[in-house]
Write a protein that holds these residues in place. Sequence first.
Motif, PDB file in Angstrom:
ATOM      1  N   ILE A   2       0.856  -1.183   0.000  1.00 55.09           N
ATOM      2  CA  ILE A   2       0.000   0.000   0.000  1.00 55.09           C
ATOM      3  C   ILE A   2       0.895   1.238   0.000  1.00 55.09           C
ATOM      4  O   ILE A   2       1.911   1.285   0.704  1.00 55.09           O
ATOM      5  CB  ILE A   2      -0.917  -0.006   1.241  1.00 55.09           C
ATOM      6  CG1 ILE A   2      -1.766  -1.285   1.289  1.00 55.09           C
ATOM      7  CG2 ILE A   2      -1.815   1.223   1.264  1.00 55.09           C
ATOM      8  CD1 ILE A   2      -2.453  -1.510   2.616  1.00 55.09           C
ATOM      9  N   ASP A   3       0.529   2.237  -0.788  1.00 58.42           N
ATOM     10  CA  ASP A   3       1.340   3.456  -0.846  1.00 58.42           C
ATOM     11  C   ASP A   3       1.439   4.127   0.520  1.00 58.42           C
ATOM     12  O   ASP A   3       2.525   4.420   1.004  1.00 58.42           O
ATOM     13  CB  ASP A   3       0.763   4.439  -1.868  1.00 58.42           C
ATOM     14  CG  ASP A   3       1.156   4.087  -3.293  1.00 58.42           C
ATOM     15  OD1 ASP A   3       2.009   3.191  -3.466  1.00 58.42           O
ATOM     16  OD2 ASP A   3       0.615   4.704  -4.228  1.00 58.42           O
ATOM     17  N   ARG A  26      -3.136   7.784  -4.664  1.00 59.52           N
ATOM     18  CA  ARG A  26      -4.430   7.131  -4.906  1.00 59.52           C
ATOM     19  C   ARG A  26      -4.594   5.820  -4.145  1.00 59.52           C
ATOM     20  O   ARG A  26      -5.645   5.221  -4.172  1.00 59.52           O
ATOM     21  CB  ARG A  26      -4.600   6.867  -6.421  1.00 59.52           C
ATOM     22  CG  ARG A  26      -4.802   8.132  -7.242  1.00 59.52           C
ATOM     23  CD  ARG A  26      -6.077   8.838  -6.836  1.00 59.52           C
ATOM     24  NE  ARG A  26      -6.323  10.091  -7.522  1.00 59.52           N
ATOM     25  CZ  ARG A  26      -6.029  11.288  -7.026  1.00 59.52           C
ATOM     26  NH1 ARG A  26      -5.433  11.377  -5.825  1.00 59.52           N
ATOM     27  NH2 ARG A  26      -6.303  12.395  -7.681  1.00 59.52           N
ATOM     28  N   ASP A  27      -3.547   5.386  -3.463  1.00 60.65           N
ATOM     29  CA  ASP A  27      -3.623   4.140  -2.687  1.00 60.65           C
ATOM     30  C   ASP A  27      -3.375   4.484  -1.218  1.00 60.65           C
ATOM     31  O   ASP A  27      -2.260   4.399  -0.716  1.00 60.65           O
ATOM     32  CB  ASP A  27      -2.573   3.146  -3.215  1.00 60.65           C
ATOM     33  CG  ASP A  27      -2.706   1.774  -2.560  1.00 60.65           C
ATOM     34  OD1 ASP A  27      -3.753   1.517  -1.928  1.00 60.65           O
ATOM     35  OD2 ASP A  27      -1.765   0.969  -2.691  1.00 60.65           O
TER      36      ASP A  27
END
Length: 408
Positions: A2-3, A26-27
Motif C-alpha cells: 500500500i502506498d 491514490r492508494d
Amino acid sequence: MIDLVIVGGGPAGLAAAYSAWQHGLRDILILERDNELGGILNQCIHNGFGLHRFGEQLTGPEYAGRCIELLRSTGVRVELGTMVLEVTPDKKIHCVSKEKGYQILEAKSVILCMGCRERTRGAIGIPGTRPAGIYTAGAAQRYVNMEGYLVGKRVLILGSGDIGLIMARRMTLEGAKVLCVAELMPYSGGLKRNIVQCLDDFGIPLRLSHTVVDIQGKERVTGITLARVENGKSVPGTEEHYDCDTLLLSCGLLPENELSRAAGVALSPVTGGPAVNESLETNLPGVFAAGNVLHVHDLVDFVSMESEALARHAAAYIEGKGIDPCTLDVKCGEGVGHTIPQKVSGKNDFSLSLRVRNHYRDCRIVVRQNGVEVAAKKMKKAIPAEMIQFKVSAAKLQEKGALEVSVE
C-alpha cells in the motif's frame, strides 16, 4: 504493498488522508480502532472548533463531519474497528479486526496519527484511598456526552487544562455542583477564553497554586483535601476540606506513542512525541507523525493544518522525490520549552511550532543561527497554554550551525 497507511482516523488522520489524495496519491488506507471516524471530536459537543480552518465556530462532531465529508469526495479506503498492534521499522503494520482477523500490511509510507491520552491518578501520585468517583476529565466527558451518565453531583476538578475547564461548565449545565478547579501551577493551563466562559460565567472558583493532598472515602469519594503549594511542595497548615463525591483529573495530556516506541521511533524527552525534521518525518525513513501524537495542540485547526502540510512530504517520499537531509539542530534557548521540528535542512522554508515555559508580555520569539537573528515574531503575550507558530525563511539560513529559539 500500500502506498500510504495512516494509523488513526481522528482530525490528524482525516486531514492527512485528504491532503495526500489532493497531492496525487491514490492508494491510501486509514486504520481506526473505533467504530466511527472523528476520534476525540465526537465527544467534544461544545463549540469553538474550526475558526482558523473553516472560518466559523463548529462543535466537535460538526468539525469531524466536515472532515469526513471532504474525505468522501476521495477514494481513500477506511477500515474501522481495526486495532493496530505493531508497526515495524520496515513499515509492516500488524493489525486485527472482527471482519478481517489478523492482517500484516506492507506500506511504502506510514503516518502516525494516534492522538494523545490523559495523565491518570497513578501518573500524578495523589495520596489517599482508592474509592470510586475518580475520573479523568476526558473519561467523564465521554460518559456525560456520549453514554448519558452523570458521573457525580458534587465535583472537584484538579488541573485547569482545557478539558477540565470545559467539563466544569458541562457538569454545571447537567445539574452538578462544581466546588472549584484546583491548579498546581501559579497560572492556568487552559486558554483564556475557556477560563472566562467555563469558570467566570458560572461563578466557579479557580484555586491557583493548590493541589489535592488527600482523598477520603471507602466505597465512594466522600471528601477531598486541598493545600496551597509553594516551591513544588504543599504547605502544612493550608489544608482545606471539601465534601464531594467526585474528583475529575485534568492534569495534562501525553502523546500516545506505544506503537512508535516499539517501532524504534526516537522520541523527544520533552514532548513525549517523536523527534522530527522539517517534513515531520521521524528517524525512520518514510514514517511521519502529526497532530497530538507528535506534540499536544491547543486547537484542532492547527492539528489539521499540520497534517495537511505533512501529507505533501509523504507524497513526495512515495513518489521517490526524496527529502533534503536535515543536519541543522533546532534548540530551545531561554524561555522556550520545546520546538517542532527538531532538525531542518536549511534549504527550505519551514513552519516552527513552540511553547514557552512562563508567562511573558510584550516579548519577541527570536531564532538565531551562529549568533545572527534569522527570524523573529513579536508577541503581546506568550503563555505556556498557547502554542506559537510562525514561518522561518530559508533565505537567511546558513549551511552550518544550530538554530536556537528563545524569548526576549
